[in-house]
Motif scaffolding. Sequence first.
Motif, PDB file in Angstrom:
ATOM      1  N   PHE D 150       0.838  -1.192   0.000  1.00 13.02           N
ATOM      2  CA  PHE D 150       0.000   0.000   0.000  1.00 13.02           C
ATOM      3  C   PHE D 150       0.877   1.248   0.000  1.00 13.02           C
ATOM      4  CE2 PHE D 150      -3.268  -2.708   2.265  1.00 13.02           C
ATOM      5  CZ  PHE D 150      -4.197  -2.657   1.260  1.00 13.02           C
ATOM      6  N   THR D 151       0.434   2.280  -0.726  1.00  9.28           N
ATOM      7  CA  THR D 151       1.115   3.567  -0.627  1.00  9.28           C
ATOM      8  C   THR D 151       0.647   4.250   0.660  1.00  9.28           C
ATOM      9  OG1 THR D 151      -0.672   4.648  -1.789  1.00  9.28           O
ATOM     10  CG2 THR D 151       1.159   3.822  -3.126  1.00  9.28           C
ATOM     11  N   THR D 152       1.315   5.354   1.019  1.00  8.85           N
ATOM     12  CA  THR D 152       0.952   6.004   2.286  1.00  8.85           C
ATOM     13  C   THR D 152      -0.533   6.388   2.328  1.00  8.85           C
ATOM     14  OG1 THR D 152       3.209   6.780   2.444  1.00  8.85           O
ATOM     15  CG2 THR D 152       1.606   7.811   3.908  1.00  8.85           C
ATOM     16  N   PRO D 153      -1.066   7.085   1.324  1.00  8.13           N
ATOM     17  CA  PRO D 153      -2.512   7.378   1.407  1.00  8.13           C
ATOM     18  C   PRO D 153      -3.344   6.109   1.476  1.00  8.13           C
ATOM     19  CG  PRO D 153      -1.481   8.578  -0.392  1.00  8.13           C
ATOM     20  CD  PRO D 153      -0.445   7.645   0.129  1.00  8.13           C
ATOM     21  N   GLN D 154      -2.923   5.073   0.783  1.00 11.05           N
ATOM     22  CA  GLN D 154      -3.704   3.831   0.803  1.00 11.05           C
ATOM     23  C   GLN D 154      -3.718   3.190   2.183  1.00 11.05           C
ATOM     24  OE1 GLN D 154      -1.969   1.556  -2.454  1.00 11.05           O
ATOM     25  NE2 GLN D 154      -3.927   1.605  -3.550  1.00 11.05           N
ATOM     26  N   TYR D 155      -2.547   3.114   2.831  1.00 10.20           N
ATOM     27  CA  TYR D 155      -2.615   2.412   4.114  1.00 10.20           C
ATOM     28  C   TYR D 155      -3.276   3.251   5.192  1.00 10.20           C
ATOM     29  CZ  TYR D 155       1.957   4.301   5.840  1.00 10.20           C
ATOM     30  OH  TYR D 155       2.986   5.077   6.255  1.00 10.20           O
ATOM     31  N   TYR D 156      -3.251   4.578   5.017  1.00 12.78           N
ATOM     32  CA  TYR D 156      -4.062   5.379   5.937  1.00 12.78           C
ATOM     33  C   TYR D 156      -5.540   5.096   5.705  1.00 12.78           C
ATOM     34  CZ  TYR D 156      -0.705   8.233   8.427  1.00 12.78           C
ATOM     35  OH  TYR D 156       0.259   8.640   9.289  1.00 12.78           O
ATOM     36  N   ARG D 157      -5.912   5.079   4.444  1.00 12.81           N
ATOM     37  CA  ARG D 157      -7.313   4.920   4.102  1.00 12.81           C
ATOM     38  C   ARG D 157      -7.851   3.535   4.465  1.00 12.81           C
ATOM     39  NH1 ARG D 157     -11.276   3.215   3.351  1.00 12.81           N
ATOM     40  NH2 ARG D 157     -12.842   3.299   1.703  1.00 12.81           N
ATOM     41  N   TYR D 158      -7.085   2.499   4.160  1.00 16.45           N
ATOM     42  CA  TYR D 158      -7.623   1.144   4.313  1.00 16.45           C
ATOM     43  C   TYR D 158      -7.241   0.472   5.626  1.00 16.45           C
ATOM     44  CZ  TYR D 158      -8.651   1.624  -0.620  1.00 16.45           C
ATOM     45  OH  TYR D 158      -9.134   2.062  -1.809  1.00 16.45           O
ATOM     46  N   VAL D 159      -6.138   0.927   6.242  1.00 16.24           N
ATOM     47  CA  VAL D 159      -5.644   0.194   7.413  1.00 16.24           C
ATOM     48  C   VAL D 159      -5.758   1.021   8.688  1.00 16.24           C
ATOM     49  CG1 VAL D 159      -3.650  -0.952   8.437  1.00 16.24           C
ATOM     50  CG2 VAL D 159      -4.081  -1.140   5.974  1.00 16.24           C
ATOM     51  N   LEU D 160      -5.124   2.203   8.705  1.00 17.42           N
ATOM     52  CA  LEU D 160      -5.007   2.923   9.976  1.00 17.42           C
ATOM     53  C   LEU D 160      -6.301   3.640  10.364  1.00 17.42           C
ATOM     54  CD1 LEU D 160      -1.397   4.383   9.669  1.00 17.42           C
ATOM     55  CD2 LEU D 160      -2.160   2.255  10.713  1.00 17.42           C
ATOM     56  N   LEU D 161      -6.847   4.437   9.432  1.00 15.02           N
ATOM     57  CA  LEU D 161      -7.980   5.264   9.827  1.00 15.02           C
ATOM     58  C   LEU D 161      -9.219   4.475  10.261  1.00 15.02           C
ATOM     59  CD1 LEU D 161      -7.655   8.290   7.401  1.00 15.02           C
ATOM     60  CD2 LEU D 161      -6.971   8.076   9.790  1.00 15.02           C
ATOM     61  N   PRO D 162      -9.564   3.401   9.549  1.00 12.43           N
ATOM     62  CA  PRO D 162     -10.779   2.692   9.994  1.00 12.43           C
ATOM     63  C   PRO D 162     -10.692   2.257  11.449  1.00 12.43           C
ATOM     64  CG  PRO D 162     -10.080   1.884   7.850  1.00 12.43           C
ATOM     65  CD  PRO D 162      -8.995   2.808   8.335  1.00 12.43           C
ATOM     66  N   MET D 163      -9.544   1.789  11.874  1.00 15.83           N
ATOM     67  CA  MET D 163      -9.440   1.369  13.272  1.00 15.83           C
ATOM     68  C   MET D 163      -9.279   2.565  14.203  1.00 15.83           C
ATOM     69  SD  MET D 163     -10.171  -1.616  13.516  1.00 15.83           S
ATOM     70  CE  MET D 163      -9.975  -1.816  15.267  1.00 15.83           C
ATOM     71  N   ALA D 164      -8.485   3.560  13.761  1.00 13.23           N
ATOM     72  CA  ALA D 164      -8.251   4.718  14.629  1.00 13.23           C
ATOM     73  C   ALA D 164      -9.578   5.391  14.971  1.00 13.23           C
ATOM     74  CB  ALA D 164      -7.314   5.704  13.957  1.00 13.23           C
ATOM     75  N   TYR D 165     -10.438   5.566  13.967  1.00 13.75           N
ATOM     76  CA  TYR D 165     -11.722   6.208  14.256  1.00 13.75           C
ATOM     77  C   TYR D 165     -12.571   5.368  15.194  1.00 13.75           C
ATOM     78  CZ  TYR D 165     -11.176  10.167  11.158  1.00 13.75           C
ATOM     79  OH  TYR D 165     -10.758  11.335  10.616  1.00 13.75           O
ATOM     80  N   ARG D 166     -12.524   4.073  15.012  1.00 12.59           N
ATOM     81  CA  ARG D 166     -13.309   3.238  15.934  1.00 12.59           C
ATOM     82  C   ARG D 166     -12.821   3.404  17.360  1.00 12.59           C
ATOM     83  NH1 ARG D 166     -13.663   0.202  11.102  1.00 12.59           N
ATOM     84  NH2 ARG D 166     -15.657  -0.850  10.842  1.00 12.59           N
ATOM     85  N   ILE D 167     -11.502   3.455  17.512  1.00 13.14           N
ATOM     86  CA  ILE D 167     -10.961   3.574  18.868  1.00 13.14           C
ATOM     87  C   ILE D 167     -11.370   4.885  19.509  1.00 13.14           C
ATOM     88  CG2 ILE D 167      -8.817   3.811  20.184  1.00 13.14           C
ATOM     89  CD1 ILE D 167      -7.506   1.934  18.277  1.00 13.14           C
ATOM     90  N   ILE D 168     -11.408   5.964  18.708  1.00  8.82           N
ATOM     91  CA  ILE D 168     -11.643   7.272  19.337  1.00  8.82           C
ATOM     92  C   ILE D 168     -13.107   7.670  19.367  1.00  8.82           C
ATOM     93  CG2 ILE D 168      -9.325   8.120  18.829  1.00  8.82           C
ATOM     94  CD1 ILE D 168     -10.568   9.791  16.583  1.00  8.82           C
ATOM     95  N   ILE D 169     -13.987   6.767  19.068  1.00  8.09           N
ATOM     96  CA  ILE D 169     -15.407   7.154  19.170  1.00  8.09           C
ATOM     97  C   ILE D 169     -15.761   7.673  20.568  1.00  8.09           C
ATOM     98  CG2 ILE D 169     -17.781   6.307  19.131  1.00  8.09           C
ATOM     99  CD1 ILE D 169     -17.149   4.768  16.652  1.00  8.09           C
TER     100      ILE D 169
END
Lengths: 278, 245, 245, 252, 221
Positions: D150-169
């Motif tokens: 994954f490129t940087t925007p891709q791994y943010y989009r598909y890997v990091l952000l989905p979980m990060a947002y769930r954690i910070i709800i």
Amino acid sequence: QAPDTLAKIKDRGAVNLGVRDSSGLAYTLGGGKYVGFHTEMAERIVGDLSKDLGKPLTINYQVITSQNRIPLIQNGTIDFECGSTTNSAARQKDVDFAYTTYVEEVRMAVNKKSGIKSIKDLNGKTIATTTGTTSVQTLRKNERAHNIDFKTVQGKDHADSFLLLEAGRADAFVMDGSILAANIAKSKNPKDFEIVGEVLSTEPIACMLPKGDAKLKKAVDDSIVRQIKDGSLAKLYDKWFMQPIPPNNVSLNMPASESTKNAWAHPNDKPMEDYGNK
Amino acid sequence: MIELKHVSKWYGPVQVLTDCSISIQKGEVVVVCGPSGSGKSTLIKTINALEPFQKGEITVDGVAVHDPKTDLPKLRSRVGMVFQHFELFPHLSVTENLTIAQIKVMGRSAEEAKVRGLKMLDRVGLMVHKDKFPGQLSGGQQQRVAIARALSMDPIVMLFDEPTSALDPEMVGEVLDVMVGLANEGMTMMCVTHEMGFARKVSHRVIFMDVGGKILEDCSKDEFFNHPENRAPRTRDFLNKILAH
Amino acid sequence: MIELKHVSKWYGPVQVLTDCSISIQKGEVVVVCGPSGSGKSTLIKTINALEPFQKGEITVDGVAVHDPKTDLPKLRSRVGMVFQHFELFPHLSVTENLTIAQIKVMGRSAEEAKVRGLKMLDRVGLMVHKDKFPGQLSGGQQQRVAIARALSMDPIVMLFDEPTSALDPEMVGEVLDVMVGLANEGMTMMCVTHEMGFARKVSHRVIFMDVGGKILEDCSKDEFFNHPENRAPRTRDFLNKILAH
Amino acid sequence: MAMDWVVFCKDTLSGDVVSGCLGHGRDITYLNWLFTAWGWTVAVSLAALTVALVVGSAIGMIRTLPDKPWLVRLGNAWVELFRNIPLLVQIFLWYFVVPALIPSMKAFPPFILVVLALGLFTSARIAEQVRAGIQALPKGQRYAGMALGFTTPQYYRYVLLPMAYRIIIPPLTSESMNIFKNSAVAFAVSIPELTQYALQVGEETARPIEVYIAVTVLYAISALVINRVFAHIERRARVPGFVSSGTGVGGH
Amino acid sequence: MNLDFSIFNWNLIQNFILKGLWFSVMLTVVATAGGVFFGTVLALMRLSGQKWLDAPAALYVNVMRSVPLVMVILWFFLLVPLVIGRPIGAEYSAVVTFTAFEAAYFSEIMRAGIQSIPRGQVFAGQAVGMTYGQNMKLVILPQAIRNMLPVLLTQTIILFQDTSLVYAIGAYDLLKGFETAGKTFGRPMETYLMAAVVYFVICFSLSAIVKRLHKKIAIIR
Ligand SMILES: Nc1ncnc2c1ncn2[C@@H]1O[C@H](COP(=O)(O)OP(=O)(O)OP(=O)(O)O)[C@@H](O)[C@H]1O
Ligand SMILES: Nc1ncnc2c1ncn2[C@@H]1O[C@H](COP(=O)(O)OP(=O)(O)OP(=O)(O)O)[C@@H](O)[C@H]1O
Ligand SMILES: [Mg+2]
Ligand SMILES: [Mg+2]
């Protein structure tokens, strides 16, 4: 039972005086200094109270706002208040008023360049006024009476409302004439602004007292009558409205209106409803 | 020394210990093993009343753990316990870790506590680290300090809950060595562990637990390792898995 | 296939790799071991440029990793990597974990990706779990999915970083079995692991690293295990420790 | 003290009690007015929340970028700037000072300025949460994304952000409730929302207690609704088998 | 737009600003001290496991946390004199309000701080024979305090910023000082800008100190 404020004042040897910090009749110079026509008049009333009670009195100045002045009088936080409070029938249910010492004429301040001369010119304009004042209602009533449509914005205090006018966020500032004059005088460019238009409402301004405290009311009224009789009130008026005043040493240049003179000639505590307001 | 009779425990509706009965004699070394979640930790925690249980009886050195009148802190102070994640007190130095309970719980003088604590620290070979903080030690070192902390309370029995499973492989040996030493000196021990080498070397008995907190096997080391044909299929399967590689 | 030449790396002032040179041929299985903090993970991460390095050269299948012009995502997509803590994407189902990179990175169609992903899932024996989420699987199952995920990208080489050390002992076997299978099929592999049984069984070469990221040994499996007398004292000491218990 | 709830049924001009409590056309009761004020509170809050989420996420994200020290510094400066000045002062700055410095902003209605002030103020806090959320993910997740190509925007989009947002709800929930509460200071620059209503109508009717109670209840209801909405999102977004530990309290 | 900062002479600072600064600082300090005290009481009530202690504390905390601070300030200004039956100035009212308000926030921070200690530590303390009280005093609280001190201090910085809201009842705080000066001398923009700078410098420095303190007292794990 009826409160006995005088006894409380005597006990503590001090008056909790409600003062305003940015109205035309009462304002602050900072550093705990409160001045203005009504503030100084109140100080003289306290002087007379001191004589009556036979005891030197100090003054605790308590800054009040439009929003909290009535509860504060009611709950005894302040003994009485001389600022720029309108004597109205609605308020008389909760508080008492001393004799009217100043009659305010609600008008509007505009930028000279705006060309606004009358309430009728306000259609589609934005008008500033101050949260928690009767002018908000006055404005609503006039809007209806003249069948015009304008937007109101409410500053949190008079200086703020004037700032709205100054910054061009409002086309007019509708408020008591003295307040308008004071704010214009204090502004960076007093020549840019003028007070125009018909009198939107005439409002007797008086010191506000706790409800039902006849002794206090009499003492205050007596002091006021004394000040009217010996001409000191008129002199005081001259000092604060016709002469240069701190902090900027400019003069408001606002001779006493006919209605004010009338109130001095016939001391009374009639509410604004008796002044021909709807 | 330790006697469990028909102990059962539930977390809400889930039963995590089912009718467990065990008897451990003074000087015995018992190893407990079994798959993850089978209730090994829970079992060992009930013994010094760190976890309450709903049914059955436990007595430790004649003291009834299940009796509400028992002075639990006192009982616990006589039972040494070593945890998977060491659980040293991170805000206290090694020496303070060793002495605080001696002083505050047993009422020893600071002097006396220090002598005893440092003796145990020496025993686990960490005298040079006495003034460090837990966070400055490796995992193996921390676990050895934890053992020394338990020992300095003069325990009548030591409970171990997977003492080596959070360690780097290199450090497992140093902790096991200390435990072997203890066993050889005749300390009564109950160890939850999957170190079968250790079990073979020093244990007297092996208990195998299965999911739901059921004791499937409770037999001598020799029986357990050398006669798989007598073991339940579940046990054999488990042993095959952990001994295979 | 993989060529490291005099690779050095620093974290600030701390050197974590010191002049490492390694050459791995196609089809070779190389095991890397060494004490904690010796830079094994760092070494393996430099190979697919997950960690930058300051000195030396690395080429993978002829592509220069150190060249700023190299398309690193593309290179990485051709190198399979398996982590100690699995690192499946917890918010995606098993199937989505297997297909997302095929679709987004390799540009395969969803259909094609699924066929390939499920084939690999079948291969690690977890077809029945295809619709579960990682959190619903045991550690061993998660690690096998992680291997399948790497395999479905058709890697030319597989890198493993302690793939079994976070697992319950019971589950180590199932993951090692998959790895043995891969090795036997001729996959080029570089494995950081302390499972010496695995090393003995399938590796061709063993590399031993010591603190500071120095390669102390790089020799054939036979040399490594059967001729300890030729090993450095540090290596012998380490081997003793991890083989002792 | 006796309560007099009829006050809300009064016409705002005549003071007469209107039957049905709601006025018609330009004849409005204090109850009509109350709802209008609530509408302003909700509008300011939701608009500011949108600004805060968008800007906060962007800033929070760039603070976690590897190998982009200047962007990280920019993000840090942003956060420090907006969270070390009281909201009220920021509102005054936006309202009085910024338009004076940038004349073209004189044309902006106060609503926009307040939304910007409240939104950007909150963006600093949300940026902090987004950063914390991303950094709370195991470091290996980023590596795993990179390792798959994954490129940087891709791994943010598909890997990091989905979980990060769930954690910070959970912290996002309380920050969103905070926006509603903080919108109360908007009255200082003449937005006719609930607090201004409380001050003006409390004065006009001389029944401050009833008026305050009504306003307080509406604030509480707003907070509760936001809370339920986020609880619903959290339930919908829950990942089977994934247990996370909560983070952070404090702030208002 | 030409800004003119020449009005900022010592006289103005002394007459308008310092008085406000003093009040804001005093309010922050008193409300922090009081908030920590009552917050601890609330936190202990909530952690007591006794429903009759937990429920009222929870109710208090949740109500305080769901109402805007401005409204809380107005409420107390209205109600406190009625409750205690004697006059109370805006300044005193502010002190009471902020103490009561911060207690709710501080109690949550403390509760989280205590709950952040791993269960294993609780077990470890018990396992060496400590009683509940000893465990709290010797094991849990020393760690919890280190964990929550930075959050508490950060909350105190927020509190300092929030003191600006007392303008709603006419108390004279730092912002009011700037505002009054600005309006008196017809230089509102300059004074608002200056206020922003002063608040920023104070809060930024404080949070930098908190960060350093955090590094210093953090427990090495
Ligand atoms: N506080 C708790 N609340 C609810 N269930 C729990 C709790 N603690 C443990 N359990 C459950 O009780 C069962 C037994 O747990 P226990 O920790 O004793 O297992 P274990 O055999 O020690 O496993 P491991 O090898 O993973 O340490 C497990 O299913 C676990 O999920
Ligand atoms: N991000 C980082 N910043 C600074 N130092 C680091 C960083 N990551 C790793 N290190 C240091 O680099 C050295 C090598 O780390 P590495 O993780 O490669 O070791 P390892 O051999 O894989 O150890 P382990 O067996 O514990 O996984 C260690 O001393 C570690 O502390
Ligand atoms: Mg366990
Ligand atoms: Mg590693």
